[in-house]
Design an enzyme around this catalytic site. Structure first.
Site, PDB file in Angstrom:
ATOM      1  N   ASP A  22      15.903  82.598   4.431  1.00 14.14           N
ATOM      2  CA  ASP A  22      16.312  82.014   5.701  1.00 14.14           C
ATOM      3  C   ASP A  22      15.123  81.393   6.421  1.00 14.14           C
ATOM      4  OD1 ASP A  22      18.074  81.334   7.690  1.00 14.14           O
ATOM      5  OD2 ASP A  22      18.013  83.282   8.679  1.00 14.14           O
ATOM      6  N   ASN A  70      28.145  77.768   4.293  1.00  9.07           N
ATOM      7  CA  ASN A  70      27.255  76.609   4.420  1.00  9.07           C
ATOM      8  C   ASN A  70      27.963  75.283   4.164  1.00  9.07           C
ATOM      9  OD1 ASN A  70      24.342  78.351   3.068  1.00  9.07           O
ATOM     10  ND2 ASN A  70      24.994  78.070   5.186  1.00  9.07           N
TER      11      ASN A  70
END
Length: 252
Positions: A22, A70
């Site tokens: 991340d 996503n």
């Protein structure tokens, strides 16, 4: 020579490390670049960490690359990410480091050319034995668990499973996409967020969790060593008491 302040016990290196990579977008934004620039920099971090994990003797490295959620990102970012998957798979890191490549996730949503390249890379590296790098692409744990339940139900319906009572944890795990590897001992999340984000929920039931503020493009060998050292300083009890674990270690 890698500079690190950590001394690792090479006899206690986790055999399976899972990473939520991340911070790519925020890393790029803070430097005045498009988010895609951060994803490109993130590929360099993948190369570094893959090489170091292989050197340390890690047997499985699972990387959360792209979640089913996503797909809701801007179309240009999704397109750039898919393109990056194609170009990064051209890298010779797999063959140079004797690394096998595997992919898990919902391939039905992946563009055909990317699917083809993923399959080719799996085949090309199938004989490599030092470590297996697993890429979680278009993956979510809830999707994986739901798919497993559907397949179990179908096998009961079709008579492949004779009795519902035969469904136990071991059988259920065999229906998951990760059935070819052990569960992670260590889960690392970079970027400062303190959540699991629908990642390997079944498999990390007894994983040690490690969160750090470092954005993924800046995560290097020293940061990996720090995470592993933190893991090695913990006592893994699996429901037992501290005294029980210490007694078992003494009597070995």
């Amino acid at each position: 020579m890698i500079e690190t302040n950590e001394t690792l016990d090479m006899e206690r290196i986790p055999q399976h490390i899972a990473i939520i990579m991340d911070g790519n977008g925020r890393w790029a934004t803070e430097r005045g670049h498009e988010r895609s620039y951060g994803h490109q920099a993130g590929v360099e971090a993948v190369r570094r960490i893959t090489k170091e994990c292989t050197r340390l003797g890690v047997k499985y490295l699972t990387l959360y690359t792209f979640s089913t959620e996503n797909w809701n990102r801007p179309a240009d970012e999704v397109s750039a990410l898919m393109g990056l998957v194609l170009t990064s798979l051209e890298d010779e890191i797999f063959m140079k480091n004797n690394v096998r490549f595997r992919v898990i996730g919902d391939m039905s949503r992946i563009p055909h050319d990317v699917q083809k390249k993923l399959h080719e890379t799996e085949e090309h590296t199938a004989g490599n034995t030092a470590m297996t790098m697993v890429v979680a692409l278009s993956y979510s744990s809830k999707w994986e668990i739901t798919e497993a339940v559907r397949h179990i139900a179908a096998d009961v319906r079709d008579g492949q499973l004779k009795h519902v009572s035969s469904i136990d944890e071991q059988l259920f795990s065999s229906y998951l996409q990760t059935n070819f590897m052990p569960d992670p001992e260590l889960l690392i999340r970079t970027g400062g967020e303190l959540r699991i984000s629908n990642y390997l929920l079944w498999q990390i039931a007894y994983s040690e969790l490690y969160f750090c503020d470092t954005y993924w493009p800046d995560f290097d060998e020293a940061a990996l060593h720090k995470a592993i050292a933190n893991y090695q300083n913990r006592q893994r009890r699996f429901g037992k008491t501290e005294a029980q674990v210490e007694n078992e270690q003494t009597t070995k």
